[in-house]
Design a protein around this motif. Structure first.
Motif, PDB file in Angstrom:
ATOM      1  N   ALA A  85       0.857  -1.192   0.000  1.00  0.00           N
ATOM      2  CA  ALA A  85       0.000   0.000   0.000  1.00  0.00           C
ATOM      3  C   ALA A  85       0.887   1.233   0.000  1.00  0.00           C
ATOM      4  O   ALA A  85       1.924   1.257   0.669  1.00  0.00           O
ATOM      5  CB  ALA A  85      -0.903   0.016   1.229  1.00  0.00           C
ATOM      6  N   ASN A  86       0.486   2.228  -0.757  1.00  0.00           N
ATOM      7  CA  ASN A  86       1.215   3.498  -0.750  1.00  0.00           C
ATOM      8  C   ASN A  86       0.817   4.358   0.441  1.00  0.00           C
ATOM      9  O   ASN A  86       1.633   5.089   0.978  1.00  0.00           O
ATOM     10  CB  ASN A  86       0.964   4.267  -2.048  1.00  0.00           C
ATOM     11  N   VAL A  87      -0.447   4.286   0.826  1.00  0.00           N
ATOM     12  CA  VAL A  87      -0.954   5.019   1.987  1.00  0.00           C
ATOM     13  C   VAL A  87      -1.841   4.087   2.795  1.00  0.00           C
ATOM     14  O   VAL A  87      -2.473   3.191   2.246  1.00  0.00           O
ATOM     15  CB  VAL A  87      -1.743   6.288   1.583  1.00  0.00           C
ATOM     16  N   LEU A  88      -1.906   4.311   4.094  1.00  0.00           N
ATOM     17  CA  LEU A  88      -2.710   3.456   4.967  1.00  0.00           C
ATOM     18  C   LEU A  88      -4.062   4.067   5.326  1.00  0.00           C
ATOM     19  O   LEU A  88      -4.922   3.379   5.858  1.00  0.00           O
ATOM     20  CB  LEU A  88      -1.944   3.140   6.257  1.00  0.00           C
ATOM     21  N   ASP A  89      -4.268   5.344   5.037  1.00  0.00           N
ATOM     22  CA  ASP A  89      -5.510   6.017   5.415  1.00  0.00           C
ATOM     23  C   ASP A  89      -6.765   5.313   4.916  1.00  0.00           C
ATOM     24  O   ASP A  89      -7.718   5.158   5.674  1.00  0.00           O
ATOM     25  CB  ASP A  89      -5.505   7.471   4.952  1.00  0.00           C
ATOM     26  N   PRO A  90      -6.832   4.881   3.652  1.00  0.00           N
ATOM     27  CA  PRO A  90      -8.078   4.263   3.192  1.00  0.00           C
ATOM     28  C   PRO A  90      -8.249   2.802   3.614  1.00  0.00           C
ATOM     29  O   PRO A  90      -9.299   2.221   3.391  1.00  0.00           O
ATOM     30  CB  PRO A  90      -7.987   4.364   1.664  1.00  0.00           C
ATOM     31  N   ASP A 131      -5.705  -4.510  11.651  1.00  0.00           N
ATOM     32  CA  ASP A 131      -5.566  -5.268  12.893  1.00  0.00           C
ATOM     33  C   ASP A 131      -4.954  -6.643  12.679  1.00  0.00           C
ATOM     34  O   ASP A 131      -4.383  -7.225  13.591  1.00  0.00           O
ATOM     35  CB  ASP A 131      -6.925  -5.444  13.584  1.00  0.00           C
ATOM     36  N   ARG A 132      -5.062  -7.174  11.488  1.00  0.00           N
ATOM     37  CA  ARG A 132      -4.591  -8.527  11.211  1.00  0.00           C
ATOM     38  C   ARG A 132      -3.235  -8.537  10.513  1.00  0.00           C
ATOM     39  O   ARG A 132      -2.831  -9.535   9.959  1.00  0.00           O
ATOM     40  CB  ARG A 132      -5.627  -9.255  10.359  1.00  0.00           C
ATOM     41  N   MET A 133      -2.536  -7.420  10.551  1.00  0.00           N
ATOM     42  CA  MET A 133      -1.285  -7.310   9.813  1.00  0.00           C
ATOM     43  C   MET A 133      -0.132  -6.876  10.679  1.00  0.00           C
ATOM     44  O   MET A 133      -0.307  -6.214  11.685  1.00  0.00           O
ATOM     45  CB  MET A 133      -1.434  -6.269   8.707  1.00  0.00           C
ATOM     46  N   GLU A 134       1.037  -7.258  10.206  1.00  0.00           N
ATOM     47  CA  GLU A 134       2.268  -6.695  10.738  1.00  0.00           C
ATOM     48  C   GLU A 134       2.747  -5.721   9.684  1.00  0.00           C
ATOM     49  O   GLU A 134       2.934  -6.090   8.518  1.00  0.00           O
ATOM     50  CB  GLU A 134       3.310  -7.783  10.957  1.00  0.00           C
ATOM     51  N   LEU A 135       2.917  -4.470  10.059  1.00  0.00           N
ATOM     52  CA  LEU A 135       3.289  -3.439   9.097  1.00  0.00           C
ATOM     53  C   LEU A 135       4.801  -3.271   9.050  1.00  0.00           C
ATOM     54  O   LEU A 135       5.461  -3.200  10.084  1.00  0.00           O
ATOM     55  CB  LEU A 135       2.641  -2.104   9.460  1.00  0.00           C
ATOM     56  N   ILE A 136       5.333  -3.206   7.851  1.00  0.00           N
ATOM     57  CA  ILE A 136       6.751  -2.948   7.628  1.00  0.00           C
ATOM     58  C   ILE A 136       6.825  -1.748   6.695  1.00  0.00           C
ATOM     59  O   ILE A 136       6.305  -1.798   5.580  1.00  0.00           O
ATOM     60  CB  ILE A 136       7.454  -4.165   6.995  1.00  0.00           C
ATOM     61  N   PHE A 137       7.449  -0.692   7.152  1.00  0.00           N
ATOM     62  CA  PHE A 137       7.559   0.520   6.346  1.00  0.00           C
ATOM     63  C   PHE A 137       8.898   0.526   5.626  1.00  0.00           C
ATOM     64  O   PHE A 137       9.945   0.342   6.247  1.00  0.00           O
ATOM     65  CB  PHE A 137       7.432   1.771   7.237  1.00  0.00           C
ATOM     66  N   LEU A 138       8.856   0.725   4.318  1.00  0.00           N
ATOM     67  CA  LEU A 138      10.061   0.792   3.507  1.00  0.00           C
ATOM     68  C   LEU A 138      10.235   2.210   2.995  1.00  0.00           C
ATOM     69  O   LEU A 138       9.284   2.820   2.498  1.00  0.00           O
ATOM     70  CB  LEU A 138       9.974  -0.179   2.323  1.00  0.00           C
ATOM     71  N   GLN A 139      11.434   2.710   3.114  1.00  0.00           N
ATOM     72  CA  GLN A 139      11.728   4.066   2.675  1.00  0.00           C
ATOM     73  C   GLN A 139      11.740   4.125   1.149  1.00  0.00           C
ATOM     74  O   GLN A 139      12.335   3.285   0.495  1.00  0.00           O
ATOM     75  CB  GLN A 139      13.091   4.508   3.227  1.00  0.00           C
ATOM     76  N   GLY A 140      11.092   5.109   0.598  1.00  0.00           N
ATOM     77  CA  GLY A 140      11.093   5.337  -0.850  1.00  0.00           C
ATOM     78  C   GLY A 140      12.024   6.484  -1.182  1.00  0.00           C
ATOM     79  O   GLY A 140      12.834   6.930  -0.355  1.00  0.00           O
TER      80      GLY A 140
END
Length: 121
Positions: free
Chosen positions: A87-92, A99-108
């Motif tokens: 996902a590019n953004v998490l807002d939508p 709640d069912r995910m582990e989020l990993i943020f990658l730098q662009g």
């Protein structure tokens, strides 16, 4: 993906019914142990709330051992499948999915790097 039927499959009573994308992906990979499926998560955010919650159960390891594709209409164990979503953004993205995910943020690329790349092409 535009609706839950694309994930869970269409019921056989519909003309042109097919299994869902999850079952089709597993079939193409020819393995369901430690395989992965990827999708753009922001496309799931367009689902109606009811469909989104049903689809988020697909990602939940506590519930997806008895996943039932509407076309096949038999239980299928998805607990060993690794789902990778982007996902590019998490807002939508609806909270039941997050709640069912582990989020990993990658730098662009930074804005400065994007301008540099665009000016060199």
């Amino acid at each position: 993906m535009h609706d839950e039927a694309e994930i869970r499959g269409h019921r056989r009573t519909y003309i042109g019914a097919l299994p869902g994308q999850i079952i089709q992906s597993i079939r193409r990979a020819e393995v369901n142990d430690r395989s992965s499926c990827s999708t753009r998560l922001t496309s799931w955010s367009r689902f109606p709330r009811r469909s989104c919650i049903g689809s988020s159960e697909t990602l939940d390891p506590e519930q997806n051992n008895t996943f039932r594709d509407n076309y096949l209409d038999v239980p299928f164990d998805l607990s060993k499948v690794l789902f990778i979503c982007t996902a590019n953004v998490l807002d939508p993205v609806p909270p039941p999915l997050l709640d069912r995910m582990e989020l990993i943020f990658l730098q662009g690329y930074s804005e400065e790097e994007k301008v540099h790349i665009a000016s060199n092409t």
